[in-house]
Design an enzyme around this catalytic site. Structure first.
Site, mmCIF file in Angstrom:
data_model
loop_
_atom_site.group_PDB
_atom_site.id
_atom_site.type_symbol
_atom_site.label_atom_id
_atom_site.label_comp_id
_atom_site.label_asym_id
_atom_site.label_seq_id
_atom_site.Cartn_x
_atom_site.Cartn_y
_atom_site.Cartn_z
ATOM 1 C CB VAL A 64 0.276 8.114 -13.547
ATOM 2 C CG1 VAL A 64 -0.685 7.116 -13.524
ATOM 3 C CG2 VAL A 64 1.359 7.747 -14.797
ATOM 4 C CG HIS A 123 14.538 3.739 -8.411
ATOM 5 N ND1 HIS A 123 15.628 3.233 -7.719
ATOM 6 C CD2 HIS A 123 13.849 4.042 -7.206
ATOM 7 C CE1 HIS A 123 15.714 3.089 -6.451
ATOM 8 N NE2 HIS A 123 14.307 3.692 -6.267
ATOM 9 C CG HIS A 154 20.351 5.003 -5.604
ATOM 10 N ND1 HIS A 154 19.535 3.874 -5.832
ATOM 11 C CD2 HIS A 154 20.115 5.289 -4.244
ATOM 12 C CE1 HIS A 154 18.828 3.374 -4.687
ATOM 13 N NE2 HIS A 154 19.387 4.247 -3.781
ATOM 14 C CE1 TYR A 232 8.733 1.119 -0.824
ATOM 15 C CE2 TYR A 232 11.095 1.130 -0.064
ATOM 16 C CZ TYR A 232 9.992 0.502 -0.791
ATOM 17 O OH TYR A 232 10.336 -0.838 -1.199
ATOM 18 N NE ARG A 250 0.773 -5.768 15.910
ATOM 19 C CZ ARG A 250 0.263 -5.758 17.055
ATOM 20 N NH1 ARG A 250 -0.634 -5.138 17.699
ATOM 21 N NH2 ARG A 250 0.563 -6.967 17.525
ATOM 22 C CE LYS A 273 2.179 -10.060 20.039
ATOM 23 N NZ LYS A 273 1.256 -9.687 21.315
ATOM 24 C CE1 TYR A 293 5.880 3.253 -5.453
ATOM 25 C CE2 TYR A 293 6.656 1.234 -4.743
ATOM 26 C CZ TYR A 293 6.362 2.324 -4.536
ATOM 27 O OH TYR A 293 6.410 2.875 -3.019
ATOM 28 C CG HIS A 295 0.045 2.875 -14.050
ATOM 29 N ND1 HIS A 295 -0.100 3.418 -15.149
ATOM 30 C CD2 HIS A 295 -1.415 2.730 -13.523
ATOM 31 C CE1 HIS A 295 -1.591 3.663 -15.501
ATOM 32 N NE2 HIS A 295 -2.254 3.213 -14.352
ATOM 33 C CE LYS A 461 3.339 -15.232 26.257
ATOM 34 N NZ LYS A 461 2.094 -14.595 26.849
#
Length: 486
Positions: A64, A123, A154, A232, A250, A273, A293, A295, A461
């Site tokens: 696809v 898969h 798997h 992934y 981040r 935050k 995945y 579709h 924090k």
């Protein structure tokens, strides 16, 4: 308690340690230049790991999305890299955690080997294909075999292949030279396949409770936030041409191990935050499922390939241990045979002259020539369904009974699926139940009907402990999902 057994033993006497592999640098399109430990290079340079070069990361999605040609090989290297980055960042920022170099090496190996057990087209193998074989065995009266095939995943194959890889390539001496012990091999497999007995106070044997956070780096069963997903999402988005809004840099920057309020264990927590960034993670995952995945054409093609594999099962043999031979559905019980099972089985069936493979060959020829079943429509099931097979059969029968009504030239497409089908076909069209197939796709944010961010711990924090997010107290978060599953 279910335990992950290593099944390996160190050879007696003096160990002859082979020459170390030099560290290698990989130029990865997602993470840039990656330098890996020599032990990881030794694992990569084995037939069992090289096999991943021939297993598509996204299975049938390559039919696809032309860019989705990447394989499990590069994904596994990326996960090993990110696992090492996160573990090293925690050790540097929090030396009191006493993270050792052996801990980091084990986490990296788990990241590298977590997908060793994938079959052809990823898969598709342990999903549609094995489910079809399981149903066939149950119809034949072999219920036990059917249940075994349905339950195989798997991750179990990855642990079995890891044992096979270590033994066949005599890597135990090199592992010992790098400071690893037999207990560490069990730890590596526990990070890949978590023990199933969650009722135990502490079900793991590889590490003690004070290092519980290490189990969340590669495969996080508590909330799904792990480096496997980081890689992934970035890699698949890159090859699919879809925007990835999550910034894993981040996360690594703000990740911190804290004592959590509920059970007093130490888990990897996130700054308060960073809530929006975490929602971006799960929203990106959801978008990839919806757009790639799962579709509609991808699902149809993967069902066709799985059907072809079912037809070919029994007619293709793979040589395994003790000169035994194994079929497609048996190969994962013998790692020597399973090492030979890759996406190449598609071409093997397609190019085979065997008459027994004519049906399977015909299905795959239709995939190549794009002669695939037409997508007729979809319905969304709002309520909980207890028996999907019963519902699918009922829908297929209902579709076969549908007939056009009214003037087709002026009729507007209705919302009901059976009426929509009647709208699309001429009155003389004969409908048979076997001409229709209902495929079920499930969309969620990673934890079925639950909000995964509500299962994360956040810290401020100003505090040393962490707690779960309260949406009632934080109404400005970027998602207010009425439902996390559809």
């Amino acid at each position: 308690m279910a335990q992950v057994q290593h099944g390996l033993s160190l050879p007696p006497g003096r160990l002859v340690v082979p020459a170390r592999h030099p560290p290698l640098v990989f130029n990865d399109p997602i993470h840039g230049h990656i330098e890996l430990h020599p032990l990881l290079i030794a694992i990569i340079d084995t037939p069992q790991f090289q096999r991943l070069r021939n297993i598509k990361q996204l299975g049938g999605a390559y039919f696809v999305y032309p860019g989705a040609s990447h394989n499990r090989f590069e994904h596994s290297i990326g996960v090993a890299h990110l696992a090492g980055q996160l573990a090293e960042a925690l050790r540097t920022r929090q030396p009191e955690l006493k993270i050792t170099k052996e801990d980091i090496l084990c986490v990296q190996i788990a990241g590298l080997c977590h997908d060793l057990g994938h079959g052809p087209f990823s898969h598709l193998f342990d999903g549609p294909f094995l489910n079809k074989i399981a149903e066939k065995r149950m119809q034949e009266g072999n219920t036990a075999e059917g249940e075994r095939l349905k339950s195989w995943k798997h991750e179990q194959g990855s642990c079995d292949m890891f044992d096979h890889l270590v033994k066949e390539n005599n890597l135990l001496p090199l592992m010992k030279d790098c400071g690893l012990k037999l207990k560490d091999l069990g730890f590596i497999k526990e990070m890949i396949l978590h023990p199933s007995d969650s009722d135990q106070e502490w079900p793991y044997t590889g590490r003690e409770q004070n290092k519980a956070f290490l189990y969340d780096i590669v495969s996080n069963k508590r909330n799904g936030v792990d480096v496997d997903k980081f890689d992934y999402l970035a890699r698949d988005s890159y090859h699919l041409g879809i925007q990835n809004n999550f910034d894993h840099h981040r996360y690594i920057k703000f990740a911190s191990v804290r004592v959590c309020e509920n059970d007093g264990r130490k888990y990897i927590c996130m700054r308060d935050k960073e809530v929006d960034n975490m929602y971006d993670l799960f929203y990106t995952r959801h978008c990839l499922h919806r757009r790639a995945y799962q579709h509609k054409v991808n699902k149809i093609i993967e069902d066709m390939i799985a059907e072809a594999f079912v037809e070919a099962d029994g007619h293709i043999q793979f040589e395994g241990s003790n000169e035994g031979t194994f079929t497609l559905s048996e190969a994962m019980t013998d790692m020597k045979a399973y090492t030979k099972l890759t996406d190449s089985v598609f071409e093997q069936i397609l190019n085979s002259p065997l008459e027994e493979l004519s049906t399977a060959r015909g299905i795959l020829q239709k995939v190549h020539s794009r002669k695939i079943p037409k997508f007729l429509g979809e319905i969304r099931v709002e309520k909980t369904v207890r028996d999907w097979e019963e519902l699918k059969s009922a829908l297929e029968a209902q579709l076969a009974e549908s007939r056009p009504q009214g003037d087709l030239e002026v009729l507007t497409p209705p919302a009901d699926l059976t009426a929509q089908l009647a709208y699309q076909h001429p009155p003389e069209q004969e409908f048979l139940e076997e001409n229709f197939k209902v495929l079920v796709t499930k969309m969620d944010y990673g934890m079925k009907d639950k909000d995964p961010v509500e299962h994360m711990y956040f810290y401020s924090k100003f505090g040393s402990t962490a707690k779960k997010l309260s949406l009632e107290q934080d109404e400005d978060t970027s998602t207010q999902q009425s439902s996390c599953m559809e």
